[in-house]
Design a protein around this motif. Structure first.
Motif, short mmCIF file in Angstrom:
data_model
loop_
_atom_site.label_atom_id
_atom_site.label_comp_id
_atom_site.label_asym_id
_atom_site.label_seq_id
_atom_site.Cartn_x
_atom_site.Cartn_y
_atom_site.Cartn_z
N ALA A 1 40.04 -57.62 91.55
CA ALA A 1 40.01 -57.90 92.99
C ALA A 1 41.04 -57.02 93.69
O ALA A 1 42.18 -56.92 93.23
CB ALA A 1 40.30 -59.37 93.24
N TRP A 2 40.64 -56.41 94.79
CA TRP A 2 41.50 -55.48 95.53
C TRP A 2 41.57 -55.91 96.99
O TRP A 2 40.58 -56.38 97.56
CB TRP A 2 40.93 -54.07 95.43
N PRO B 1 39.64 -56.88 104.44
CA PRO B 1 39.50 -55.56 103.80
C PRO B 1 39.68 -55.72 102.29
O PRO B 1 40.73 -55.41 101.73
CB PRO B 1 40.63 -54.75 104.44
N ALA B 2 38.64 -56.26 101.65
CA ALA B 2 38.75 -56.64 100.25
C ALA B 2 37.45 -56.35 99.51
O ALA B 2 36.38 -56.32 100.11
CB ALA B 2 39.06 -58.13 100.17
N PHE B 3 37.57 -56.17 98.19
CA PHE B 3 36.39 -56.04 97.34
C PHE B 3 36.74 -56.45 95.92
O PHE B 3 37.90 -56.47 95.52
CB PHE B 3 35.79 -54.63 97.40
N ILE B 4 35.69 -56.81 95.16
CA ILE B 4 35.84 -57.22 93.77
C ILE B 4 34.91 -56.35 92.93
O ILE B 4 33.72 -56.22 93.25
CB ILE B 4 35.45 -58.70 93.57
N PRO C 1 33.16 -58.97 101.21
CA PRO C 1 32.84 -60.24 101.85
C PRO C 1 31.43 -60.29 102.45
O PRO C 1 30.88 -61.36 102.65
CB PRO C 1 33.90 -60.37 102.95
N GLN C 2 30.84 -59.14 102.73
CA GLN C 2 29.52 -59.13 103.36
C GLN C 2 28.39 -58.55 102.53
O GLN C 2 27.24 -58.70 102.88
CB GLN C 2 29.58 -58.33 104.67
N GLY D 1 43.71 -41.74 103.16
CA GLY D 1 43.01 -42.86 102.56
C GLY D 1 43.59 -44.19 103.00
O GLY D 1 44.54 -44.27 103.77
N THR D 2 43.00 -45.26 102.49
CA THR D 2 43.45 -46.62 102.75
C THR D 2 43.92 -47.21 101.43
O THR D 2 43.20 -47.17 100.44
CB THR D 2 42.31 -47.48 103.33
N GLU D 3 45.13 -47.77 101.43
CA GLU D 3 45.69 -48.31 100.20
C GLU D 3 45.23 -49.75 99.96
O GLU D 3 45.17 -50.56 100.88
CB GLU D 3 47.21 -48.27 100.24
N TYR D 4 44.91 -50.05 98.70
CA TYR D 4 44.54 -51.40 98.26
C TYR D 4 45.46 -51.80 97.11
O TYR D 4 45.73 -51.00 96.22
CB TYR D 4 43.09 -51.44 97.76
#
Length: 141
Positions: free
Chosen positions: A37-38, A67-70, A79-80, A133-136
Motif C-alpha cells: 500500500a502506497w 492519493p493512494a494505491f495498493i 480508491p476509484q 514526480g510525486t512521492e509516495y
C-alpha cells in the motif's frame, strides 16, 4: 507410433504452458518491489488503510480523493479503479507499467512511470519529461 504421435502435441502444449507461466513469473518479479500500500502527502496511513486479514484495504468509507494505491500480485487498486498490470518494463531509471483499468463508468489502458528511491519511497511521474514526480511512502507490504 500412437504414443509418439501423442507426445508431440502434448509436449508442445506443456512447453507453451511452461513458457506462459515463466513469462508471468518474470513479470511478477518486476512487480515484487512495488507490492503493498502506497500513500502520497501528509495524511497518515491509518486514515486511508485498514488491515484486512493477510493484506490491506481502503478504509470504509473510501476517500475517493486519497492519493493512494495498493499493488497486490498483478493488480493495482486506487480508491476509484481496479487495474490489471499488463506489463512492467524498464524505461531508463524508471519502470513503465501498462495497466488495464476499470471503474464504475468505463475502462481504459493507462501507462504509469514509477521508480523506487534509495530511501524506500516511490515516485510516480506524469510523463518522460517529468523530473520531479510525486512521492509516495509505503504503508504496508
Amino acid at each position: 507410433m500412437r504414443l509418439a504421435g501423442f507426445l508431440g502435441p502434448a509436449g508442445l502444449g506443456l512447453i507453451l504452458i511452461m513458457s506462459s507461466a515463466m513469462s508471468g513469473a518474470v513479470a511478477q518479479s518486476g512487480l515484487a518491489r512495488f507490492q503493498g500500500a502506497w500513500l502520497s502527502g501528509s495524511v497518515d496511513c491509518e486514515e486511508v488503510y485498514s488491515s484486512a486479514g493477510k493484506g490491506v484495504s481502503f478504509k470504509r468509507p473510501v476517500d475517493i480523493f486519497a492519493p493512494a494505491f495498493i499493488v497486490t500480485g498483478s493488480r493495482l487498486r486506487t480508491p476509484q479503479a481496479t487495474c490489471r498490470i499488463k506489463s512492467a518494463r524498464p524505461n531508463g531509471d524508471r519502470q513503465l507499467l501498462v495497466l488495464d483499468c476499470a471503474n464504475s463508468v468505463a475502462g481504459s489502458e493507462v501507462r504509469v512511470l514509477m521508480s523506487l528511491q534509495p530511501d524506500g519511497s516511490l515516485r510516480r511521474y506524469f510523463n518522460e519529461r517529468d523530473t520531479t514526480g510525486t512521492e509516495y511512502k509505503q504503508c504496508s507490504r
